[in-house]
Design a protein around this motif. Sequence first.
Motif, PDB file in Angstrom:
ATOM      1  N   GLU A 199       0.810  -1.057  -0.007  1.00 58.89           N
ATOM      2  CA  GLU A 199       0.117  -0.232   0.126  1.00 58.89           C
ATOM      3  C   GLU A 199       0.682   1.394  -0.095  1.00 58.89           C
ATOM      4  O   GLU A 199       0.408   2.495  -0.648  1.00 58.89           O
ATOM      5  CB  GLU A 199      -0.757  -0.221   1.236  1.00 58.89           C
ATOM      6  N   PHE A 200       2.110   1.183   0.724  1.00 56.64           N
ATOM      7  CA  PHE A 200       2.816   2.459   0.898  1.00 56.64           C
ATOM      8  C   PHE A 200       3.552   2.623  -0.663  1.00 56.64           C
ATOM      9  O   PHE A 200       3.701   3.580  -1.205  1.00 56.64           O
ATOM     10  CB  PHE A 200       4.050   1.988   1.735  1.00 56.64           C
ATOM     11  N   LEU A 201       3.907   1.510  -1.003  1.00 55.24           N
ATOM     12  CA  LEU A 201       4.617   1.564  -2.486  1.00 55.24           C
ATOM     13  C   LEU A 201       3.624   2.085  -3.512  1.00 55.24           C
ATOM     14  O   LEU A 201       3.752   3.009  -4.458  1.00 55.24           O
ATOM     15  CB  LEU A 201       5.177   0.231  -2.790  1.00 55.24           C
ATOM     16  N   ALA A 202       2.345   1.610  -3.476  1.00 51.70           N
ATOM     17  CA  ALA A 202       1.246   2.091  -4.189  1.00 51.70           C
ATOM     18  C   ALA A 202       0.840   3.554  -4.007  1.00 51.70           C
ATOM     19  O   ALA A 202       0.700   4.347  -5.220  1.00 51.70           O
ATOM     20  CB  ALA A 202      -0.034   1.496  -4.204  1.00 51.70           C
ATOM     21  N   MET A 203       1.104   4.020  -2.829  1.00 51.20           N
ATOM     22  CA  MET A 203       0.964   5.410  -2.677  1.00 51.20           C
ATOM     23  C   MET A 203       2.190   6.421  -3.307  1.00 51.20           C
ATOM     24  O   MET A 203       1.845   7.472  -3.988  1.00 51.20           O
ATOM     25  CB  MET A 203       1.038   5.802  -1.212  1.00 51.20           C
ATOM     26  N   LEU A 204       3.144   5.826  -3.266  1.00 52.36           N
ATOM     27  CA  LEU A 204       4.487   6.511  -3.711  1.00 52.36           C
ATOM     28  C   LEU A 204       4.196   6.607  -5.184  1.00 52.36           C
ATOM     29  O   LEU A 204       4.606   7.639  -5.747  1.00 52.36           O
ATOM     30  CB  LEU A 204       5.891   5.760  -3.573  1.00 52.36           C
ATOM     31  N   ALA A 205       3.622   5.501  -5.860  1.00 54.17           N
ATOM     32  CA  ALA A 205       3.650   5.546  -7.247  1.00 54.17           C
ATOM     33  C   ALA A 205       2.523   6.479  -7.656  1.00 54.17           C
ATOM     34  O   ALA A 205       2.597   7.245  -8.673  1.00 54.17           O
ATOM     35  CB  ALA A 205       3.225   4.219  -7.883  1.00 54.17           C
ATOM     36  N   ALA A 206       1.266   6.813  -7.034  1.00 59.04           N
ATOM     37  CA  ALA A 206      -0.020   7.178  -7.424  1.00 59.04           C
ATOM     38  C   ALA A 206       0.232   8.945  -7.050  1.00 59.04           C
ATOM     39  O   ALA A 206      -0.092   9.700  -7.861  1.00 59.04           O
ATOM     40  CB  ALA A 206      -0.985   6.628  -6.680  1.00 59.04           C
ATOM     41  N   GLU A 207       0.579   8.953  -5.783  1.00 63.68           N
ATOM     42  CA  GLU A 207       0.687  10.425  -5.354  1.00 63.68           C
ATOM     43  C   GLU A 207       1.873  11.251  -5.329  1.00 63.68           C
ATOM     44  O   GLU A 207       1.877  12.556  -5.941  1.00 63.68           O
ATOM     45  CB  GLU A 207       0.327  10.391  -3.820  1.00 63.68           C
ATOM     46  N   ARG A 208       3.233  10.701  -5.426  1.00 62.38           N
ATOM     47  CA  ARG A 208       4.507  11.074  -5.864  1.00 62.38           C
ATOM     48  C   ARG A 208       4.990  10.974  -6.984  1.00 62.38           C
ATOM     49  O   ARG A 208       6.134  11.460  -7.534  1.00 62.38           O
ATOM     50  CB  ARG A 208       5.380  10.706  -4.524  1.00 62.38           C
ATOM     51  N   GLY A 209       4.456  10.178  -7.902  1.00 62.66           N
ATOM     52  CA  GLY A 209       4.884   9.772  -9.203  1.00 62.66           C
ATOM     53  C   GLY A 209       6.173   9.348  -9.027  1.00 62.66           C
ATOM     54  O   GLY A 209       7.064   9.280 -10.200  1.00 62.66           O
ATOM     55  N   ALA A 210       6.498   8.337  -8.216  1.00 63.43           N
ATOM     56  CA  ALA A 210       7.999   7.716  -8.122  1.00 63.43           C
ATOM     57  C   ALA A 210       8.250   6.832  -9.164  1.00 63.43           C
ATOM     58  O   ALA A 210       7.495   6.074  -9.721  1.00 63.43           O
ATOM     59  CB  ALA A 210       7.952   6.836  -6.850  1.00 63.43           C
TER      60      ALA A 210
END
Length: 291
Positions: free
Chosen positions: A6-17
């Motif tokens: 879930e944390f990694l998904a947040m990084l991808a979706a919200e921060r564009g990592a």
Amino acid sequence: MSAVEEFLAMLAAERGAAANTLSAYRRDLEGAEAAIGDLAGADGAALGRLGTVWADLAPSSVARKASALRQFYGFLVDEGVRGDDPSSALPRPATRRPLPRILTHSEIEDFFRRAEDEARSNLPAAVRLLTLIELLYGSGLRATELVSLPLSAVPRDAPFVTVTGKGGLARMVPVGGRAQSALSRWIAIRPEGRFLFPSRGGKHLTRVRLFQLVKDLAVRAGIAPEKVSPHVLRHAFATHLLEGGADLRVLQTLLGHADIATTQIYTHVDSARLVALVNERHPLARGGQRD
């Protein structure tokens, strides 16, 4: 879905990592989980044991891993998964960011003189190499940004290129007259393909090959190859611009840094030049000279 996922998904979706960034976070978090068990339920004592697990690592590696965990626990608190943040128990190694390696002005001149001499043959490989290093030093592009440039990123007769940097963020980078000239020569003779620097199979020149080309040129120019890399040319671009009086915020934009703190590493310019600048530009200094 696990808390880490879930944390990694947040990084991808919200921060564009980027993919590489996500892979690095995953390695650090899964490595910590293998050492102390479930991260989502870990307490301060468990996190404190990571200091022993990481004892043989470089301070910079420990700092990176601890940063990943602090962000992870911050995410859990924000999402209401935890009511406390145990990350204060993580080790905090004292790190000092190393100054970037740069080339002197004379070394840059030798480096480019050799590339220009070779490009006079008009052989495609030589013209391509000159174009590559002109964009590294003249525009401060990252190696990955440079090799992956699509041909469409270079507008006809416009003094800039559109670059997709870290996190998928696009920025416009000015291209000086020298680099424009090299670009025009290269575009006229380059092989077909959608990339500015195409390779076989419809792909583009690789970062590894770019590193090899730059280091080989350094040898031919009489410069120790360990002193030169695409990133060193980017550092030289930034440092020499700052020495010439460029504003730090402008430099941040040119380099594509999200945080001005990253750009501030380039403030290691000649102290004598800074003293002279203060004496020349400060209002009180000018008033004293008039008196």
